[in-house]
Design an enzyme around this catalytic site. Structure first.
Site, mmCIF file in Angstrom:
data_model
loop_
_atom_site.group_PDB
_atom_site.id
_atom_site.type_symbol
_atom_site.label_atom_id
_atom_site.label_comp_id
_atom_site.label_asym_id
_atom_site.label_seq_id
_atom_site.Cartn_x
_atom_site.Cartn_y
_atom_site.Cartn_z
ATOM 1 N N HIS A 1 0.845 -1.202 0.000
ATOM 2 C CA HIS A 1 0.000 0.000 0.000
ATOM 3 C C HIS A 1 0.871 1.239 0.000
ATOM 4 O O HIS A 1 1.979 1.246 0.545
ATOM 5 C CB HIS A 1 -0.957 0.019 1.192
ATOM 6 C CG HIS A 1 -0.298 -0.153 2.527
ATOM 7 N ND1 HIS A 1 0.092 -1.385 3.009
ATOM 8 C CD2 HIS A 1 0.050 0.747 3.478
ATOM 9 C CE1 HIS A 1 0.647 -1.227 4.198
ATOM 10 N NE2 HIS A 1 0.639 0.066 4.507
ATOM 11 N N HIS B 1 0.703 5.287 1.095
ATOM 12 C CA HIS B 1 -0.018 6.287 1.888
ATOM 13 C C HIS B 1 0.025 7.615 1.136
ATOM 14 O O HIS B 1 1.120 8.105 0.810
ATOM 15 C CB HIS B 1 0.677 6.533 3.230
ATOM 16 C CG HIS B 1 0.735 5.348 4.149
ATOM 17 N ND1 HIS B 1 -0.080 5.220 5.245
ATOM 18 C CD2 HIS B 1 1.534 4.257 4.152
ATOM 19 C CE1 HIS B 1 0.213 4.101 5.896
ATOM 20 N NE2 HIS B 1 1.200 3.503 5.247
#
Ligand code: 5GP
Length: 144
Positions: free
Chosen positions: A103, A105
Site C-alpha cells: 500500500h 499512503h
C-alpha cells in the site's frame, strides 16, 4: 523471503469481508481512507493483485498502482485544500510496515503542520464518510 498472507486486513477489505471508506476502485486497484489518519484525508492505495510490499510486487500491478496514486494524490490536494502531498510506502517490519499487503499512503500536507504519529486515533465512520465523499467527487472532477 516472507510469503503473502491472504488473511491480512487489506485482503479482507478487498474481499469485502471488512468495511472501508472507498474513494476509488478499478479492475486493478482500490483506494480507501486510512482508519487512523495521520492527516486530513490520509488515503491508502493498494493493488488488487496479492503483493506483500514493494519488494515482491509484480511490475504490472506496481505500475498500475502508482498511476492510481498520482491521480488520487492530485484529487486529494484539491479536495482537502492541501499545500502539498507526502507519499509513503513501508516494506517489511524493519521498514515500518504493519499491514502486509502493498500500500501507498497519500498524506495531504499543510505548511508548518507535522503529521500525527501513526496509530493515534481510530476515526469514526461518521466523520470518515463525508471525507470519502469529498475525495470521490474530486477524483470524478479530474475526468478521465
Ligand atoms: P503500514 O503497514 O504502512 O505501517 O500502515 C498500515 C496502515 O493501515 C496504517 O496507517 C493503519 O492506520 C491502517 N489500517 C490498519 N488497519 C486498518 C483498517 O482496518 N482499515 C483501514 N482503512 N486502515 C487500516
Amino acid at each position: 523471503m516472507s510469503v503473502y498472507d491472504r488473511d491480512n486486513i487489506f485482503a479482507k477489505i478487498l474481499r469485502g469481508e471488512v468495511p472501508s471508506h472507498k474513494v476509488h476502485e478499478d479492475e486493478h486497484t482500490l483506494a480507501f481512507l486510512d482508519i487512523m489518519p495521520r492527516t486530513l484525508g490520509h488515503t491508502l492505495v493498494i493493488p488488487k493483485a496479492p503483493a506483500r510490499n514493494l519488494l515482491d510486487a509484480p511490475p504490472d500491478a506496481l505500475s498500475r498502482t502508482i498511476l492510481a496514486v498520482q491521480r488520487i494524490a492530485k484529487a486529494a490536494k484539491i479536495a482537502f485544500a492541501a499545500d502539498g502531498i507526502t507519499l509513503s510506502q513501508f516494506s517489511e517490519q524493519a521498514g515500518g510496515q504493519v499491514v502486509f499487503h502493498l500500500h501507498f499512503h497519500i498524506l495531504p500536507r499543510y505548511d508548518g503542520v507535522p503529521l500525527l504519529p501513526a496509530h493515534t486515533n481510530v476515526e469514526s465512520n461518521e466523520t470518515l464518510a463525508p471525507k470519502a465523499a469529498k475525495l470521490r467527487a474530486a477524483i470524478a472532477d479530474l475526468g478521465t
